[in-house]
Design a protein around this motif. Structure first.
Motif, PDB file in Angstrom:
ATOM      1  N   ASN A 270      -5.327 -29.730   4.449  1.00 61.44           N
ATOM      2  CA  ASN A 270      -6.700 -29.287   4.119  1.00 61.44           C
ATOM      3  C   ASN A 270      -7.631 -29.199   5.327  1.00 61.44           C
ATOM      4  OD1 ASN A 270      -6.185 -29.005   1.358  1.00 61.44           O
ATOM      5  ND2 ASN A 270      -6.702 -31.150   0.933  1.00 61.44           N
ATOM      6  N   THR A 271      -7.079 -29.238   6.528  1.00 62.90           N
ATOM      7  CA  THR A 271      -7.941 -29.140   7.707  1.00 62.90           C
ATOM      8  C   THR A 271      -7.548 -27.952   8.571  1.00 62.90           C
ATOM      9  OG1 THR A 271      -6.529 -30.759   8.876  1.00 62.90           O
ATOM     10  CG2 THR A 271      -8.491 -31.595   7.736  1.00 62.90           C
ATOM     11  N   TRP A 272      -6.426 -28.036   9.267  1.00 59.42           N
ATOM     12  CA  TRP A 272      -6.067 -27.005  10.237  1.00 59.42           C
ATOM     13  C   TRP A 272      -5.910 -25.617   9.609  1.00 59.42           C
ATOM     14  CZ3 TRP A 272      -0.768 -25.132  10.294  1.00 59.42           C
ATOM     15  CH2 TRP A 272      -0.601 -24.056  11.174  1.00 59.42           C
ATOM     16  N   ARG A 273      -5.068 -25.494   8.588  1.00 59.18           N
ATOM     17  CA  ARG A 273      -4.820 -24.170   8.019  1.00 59.18           C
ATOM     18  C   ARG A 273      -6.073 -23.601   7.345  1.00 59.18           C
ATOM     19  NH1 ARG A 273      -0.378 -25.294   6.107  1.00 59.18           N
ATOM     20  NH2 ARG A 273       0.995 -24.335   7.622  1.00 59.18           N
ATOM     21  N   ALA A 274      -6.851 -24.457   6.710  1.00 62.27           N
ATOM     22  CA  ALA A 274      -8.092 -24.001   6.085  1.00 62.27           C
ATOM     23  C   ALA A 274      -9.049 -23.449   7.134  1.00 62.27           C
ATOM     24  CB  ALA A 274      -8.747 -25.152   5.322  1.00 62.27           C
ATOM     25  N   ARG A 275      -9.061 -24.043   8.313  1.00 60.90           N
ATOM     26  CA  ARG A 275      -9.898 -23.535   9.408  1.00 60.90           C
ATOM     27  C   ARG A 275      -9.336 -22.240   9.966  1.00 60.90           C
ATOM     28  NH1 ARG A 275     -12.866 -25.558  13.967  1.00 60.90           N
ATOM     29  NH2 ARG A 275     -14.137 -23.929  13.061  1.00 60.90           N
ATOM     30  N   LEU A 276      -8.024 -22.179  10.132  1.00 59.20           N
ATOM     31  CA  LEU A 276      -7.401 -21.001  10.724  1.00 59.20           C
ATOM     32  C   LEU A 276      -7.737 -19.741   9.938  1.00 59.20           C
ATOM     33  CD1 LEU A 276      -5.419 -19.829  12.836  1.00 59.20           C
ATOM     34  CD2 LEU A 276      -3.571 -20.335  11.226  1.00 59.20           C
TER      35      LEU A 276
ATOM     36  N   GLY B 284     -10.312 -19.349   7.904  1.00 56.42           N
ATOM     37  CA  GLY B 284     -11.737 -19.180   7.674  1.00 56.42           C
ATOM     38  C   GLY B 284     -12.294 -19.824   6.426  1.00 56.42           C
ATOM     39  N   ARG B 285     -11.462 -20.565   5.698  1.00 61.45           N
ATOM     40  CA  ARG B 285     -11.977 -21.209   4.484  1.00 61.45           C
ATOM     41  C   ARG B 285     -12.929 -22.341   4.832  1.00 61.45           C
ATOM     42  NH1 ARG B 285     -10.264 -25.229   0.996  1.00 61.45           N
ATOM     43  NH2 ARG B 285      -8.264 -25.525   2.034  1.00 61.45           N
ATOM     44  N   ARG B 286     -12.724 -22.945   6.002  1.00 63.88           N
ATOM     45  CA  ARG B 286     -13.619 -23.988   6.491  1.00 63.88           C
ATOM     46  C   ARG B 286     -14.206 -23.534   7.821  1.00 63.88           C
ATOM     47  NH1 ARG B 286     -11.495 -30.064   5.528  1.00 63.88           N
ATOM     48  NH2 ARG B 286     -13.506 -30.311   6.538  1.00 63.88           N
ATOM     49  N   PRO B 287     -15.495 -23.258   7.891  1.00 63.83           N
ATOM     50  CA  PRO B 287     -16.078 -22.786   9.140  1.00 63.83           C
ATOM     51  C   PRO B 287     -16.213 -23.877  10.197  1.00 63.83           C
ATOM     52  CG  PRO B 287     -17.775 -23.021   7.468  1.00 63.83           C
ATOM     53  CD  PRO B 287     -16.468 -23.233   6.776  1.00 63.83           C
ATOM     54  N   ASP B 288     -16.290 -25.125   9.766  1.00 66.29           N
ATOM     55  CA  ASP B 288     -16.515 -26.227  10.707  1.00 66.29           C
ATOM     56  C   ASP B 288     -15.319 -27.163  10.744  1.00 66.29           C
ATOM     57  OD1 ASP B 288     -19.185 -25.383  11.281  1.00 66.29           O
ATOM     58  OD2 ASP B 288     -19.808 -26.265   9.363  1.00 66.29           O
ATOM     59  N   ALA B 289     -15.138 -27.823  11.899  1.00 72.49           N
ATOM     60  CA  ALA B 289     -14.048 -28.780  12.055  1.00 72.49           C
ATOM     61  C   ALA B 289     -14.303 -30.017  11.190  1.00 72.49           C
ATOM     62  CB  ALA B 289     -13.926 -29.189  13.519  1.00 72.49           C
ATOM     63  N   PRO B 290     -13.251 -30.676  10.709  1.00 74.92           N
ATOM     64  CA  PRO B 290     -13.430 -31.901   9.913  1.00 74.92           C
ATOM     65  C   PRO B 290     -14.022 -33.005  10.762  1.00 74.92           C
ATOM     66  CG  PRO B 290     -11.129 -31.613  10.517  1.00 74.92           C
ATOM     67  CD  PRO B 290     -11.828 -30.350  10.916  1.00 74.92           C
TER      68      PRO B 290
ATOM     69  N   LEU C 145      -3.893 -35.238  16.948  1.00 73.55           N
ATOM     70  CA  LEU C 145      -3.355 -33.911  16.689  1.00 73.55           C
ATOM     71  C   LEU C 145      -4.237 -33.131  15.718  1.00 73.55           C
ATOM     72  CD1 LEU C 145      -0.858 -32.025  17.132  1.00 73.55           C
ATOM     73  CD2 LEU C 145       0.037 -32.968  15.004  1.00 73.55           C
ATOM     74  N   ALA C 146      -4.651 -33.776  14.633  1.00 74.04           N
ATOM     75  CA  ALA C 146      -5.474 -33.093  13.639  1.00 74.04           C
ATOM     76  C   ALA C 146      -6.808 -32.649  14.233  1.00 74.04           C
ATOM     77  CB  ALA C 146      -5.707 -34.007  12.442  1.00 74.04           C
ATOM     78  N   ALA C 147      -7.388 -33.502  15.056  1.00 77.24           N
ATOM     79  CA  ALA C 147      -8.669 -33.147  15.675  1.00 77.24           C
ATOM     80  C   ALA C 147      -8.526 -31.934  16.587  1.00 77.24           C
ATOM     81  CB  ALA C 147      -9.219 -34.341  16.450  1.00 77.24           C
ATOM     82  N   GLN C 148      -7.459 -31.905  17.379  1.00 82.03           N
ATOM     83  CA  GLN C 148      -7.307 -30.804  18.319  1.00 82.03           C
ATOM     84  C   GLN C 148      -6.869 -29.513  17.641  1.00 82.03           C
ATOM     85  OE1 GLN C 148      -8.601 -30.908  20.968  1.00 82.03           O
ATOM     86  NE2 GLN C 148      -8.475 -32.932  21.897  1.00 82.03           N
ATOM     87  N   LEU C 149      -5.961 -29.611  16.671  1.00 80.95           N
ATOM     88  CA  LEU C 149      -5.534 -28.392  15.978  1.00 80.95           C
ATOM     89  C   LEU C 149      -6.674 -27.727  15.222  1.00 80.95           C
ATOM     90  CD1 LEU C 149      -1.993 -29.177  14.489  1.00 80.95           C
ATOM     91  CD2 LEU C 149      -2.568 -27.573  16.316  1.00 80.95           C
ATOM     92  N   SER C 150      -7.656 -28.524  14.814  1.00 78.20           N
ATOM     93  CA  SER C 150      -8.799 -27.979  14.083  1.00 78.20           C
ATOM     94  C   SER C 150      -9.978 -27.644  14.988  1.00 78.20           C
ATOM     95  CB  SER C 150      -9.259 -28.984  13.009  1.00 78.20           C
ATOM     96  OG  SER C 150      -8.231 -29.222  12.077  1.00 78.20           O
ATOM     97  N   SER C 151      -9.811 -27.831  16.302  1.00 79.33           N
ATOM     98  CA  SER C 151     -10.904 -27.572  17.234  1.00 79.33           C
ATOM     99  C   SER C 151     -11.144 -26.078  17.400  1.00 79.33           C
ATOM    100  CB  SER C 151     -10.594 -28.190  18.600  1.00 79.33           C
ATOM    101  OG  SER C 151      -9.506 -27.530  19.220  1.00 79.33           O
ATOM    102  N   ASP C 152     -12.326 -25.721  17.824  1.00 85.27           N
ATOM    103  CA  ASP C 152     -12.687 -24.311  17.971  1.00 85.27           C
ATOM    104  C   ASP C 152     -11.748 -23.580  18.928  1.00 85.27           C
ATOM    105  OD1 ASP C 152     -14.787 -24.572  16.216  1.00 85.27           O
ATOM    106  OD2 ASP C 152     -16.304 -24.864  17.775  1.00 85.27           O
ATOM    107  N   ASP C 153     -11.425 -24.184  20.075  1.00 81.33           N
ATOM    108  CA  ASP C 153     -10.591 -23.516  21.067  1.00 81.33           C
ATOM    109  C   ASP C 153      -9.207 -23.194  20.518  1.00 81.33           C
ATOM    110  OD1 ASP C 153     -12.537 -23.424  22.974  1.00 81.33           O
ATOM    111  OD2 ASP C 153     -11.639 -24.890  24.328  1.00 81.33           O
TER     112      ASP C 153
END
Length: 220
Positions: A184-190, A192-198, A110-118
């Motif tokens: 610290n992964t999905w929401r940070a990506r959403l 823009g605080r983290r440009p890249d996936a964990p 789940l964490a991998a997919q929620l943080s994915s670019d798509d």
């Protein structure tokens, strides 16, 4: 037979033809792929049915056979992304192993997919219009997040009934577990605080801690 009856009958026939014509899965996939490119490049507001037709290589008549409007098309796109990305993750809850092992498998996937670019791109599109179009946000939630949350709720309820967990509110517990798994992964990506996936190591570390905390609270 009255003119109105003839009109009604013709409308029913047209609806039947429309339904039958919109059943080609390859054509549907072609439209969704073209629409995805347009939505990502232009956003929901700027995307037009004409530009989607051009990107998908179909006529406007064909497009409207499959989708009533732009909102319907976007919701279908969210649903297709959810099916492609998350259905295998939900299945991990039914695999052999301890509760901890199954929750860990679910959490890492789940964490991998929620943080994915798509997924991040699709969610940003929804966020950009939800204040003006709350109904679109609701439909996208029901087509996406609600589906994998429902399965997790069912798993927690079943394990509680079996005496393995002590979860009084499976819906709340399911949402808590998703939040723990994406700390610290999905929401940070959403936002823009983290440009890249964990990377895999971070996802695994966060997921293991999520399972530990969750089981400390809910193990029977």
């Amino acid at each position: 037979m009255t003119p109105q009856t003839l009109s009604d009958g013709a409308e029913v026939d047209a609806q039947k033809r429309r339904h039958a014509a919109g059943q080609d899965p390859e054509k549907r996939r072609q439209i969704l792929e073209g629409a995805w490119r347009v939505f990502v490049d232009q956003g929901f507001d700027a995307a037009s049915m004409n530009s989607i037709c051009k990107a998908a290589g179909v006529s406007k008549g064909t497009l409207y056979v499959y989708f009533e409007n732009k909102a319907d098309l976007f919701v279908a796109l969210v649903e297709s992304k959810r099916q492609a990305l998350f259905d295998g993750i939900v299945g991990r809850l039914a695999e052999a192993g301890s509760i901890e092992e199954r929750l860990l498998a679910y959490a890492t996937g789940l964490a991998a997919q929620l943080s994915s670019d798509d997924v991040i791109r699709a969610q940003r599109i929804v966020v950009s219009v939800v204040e003006r179009m709350p109904e679109l946000g609701i439909r996208c939630y029901e087509a996406g997040a609600r589906q994998f949350l429902n399965r997790l709720e069912t798993f927690l309820r079943e394990e509680t009934e079996a005496g393995n967990l002590a979860v009084s509110d499976p819906a709340l517990a399911a949402s808590q577990f998703v939040e723990l798994s994406t700390t610290n992964t999905w929401r940070a990506r959403l936002f823009g605080r983290r440009p890249d996936a964990p990377d895999d190591a971070e996802i695994d570390r966060v997921a293991r801690e999520a399972v530990r905390v969750f089981m400390a609270a809910y193990k029977a």
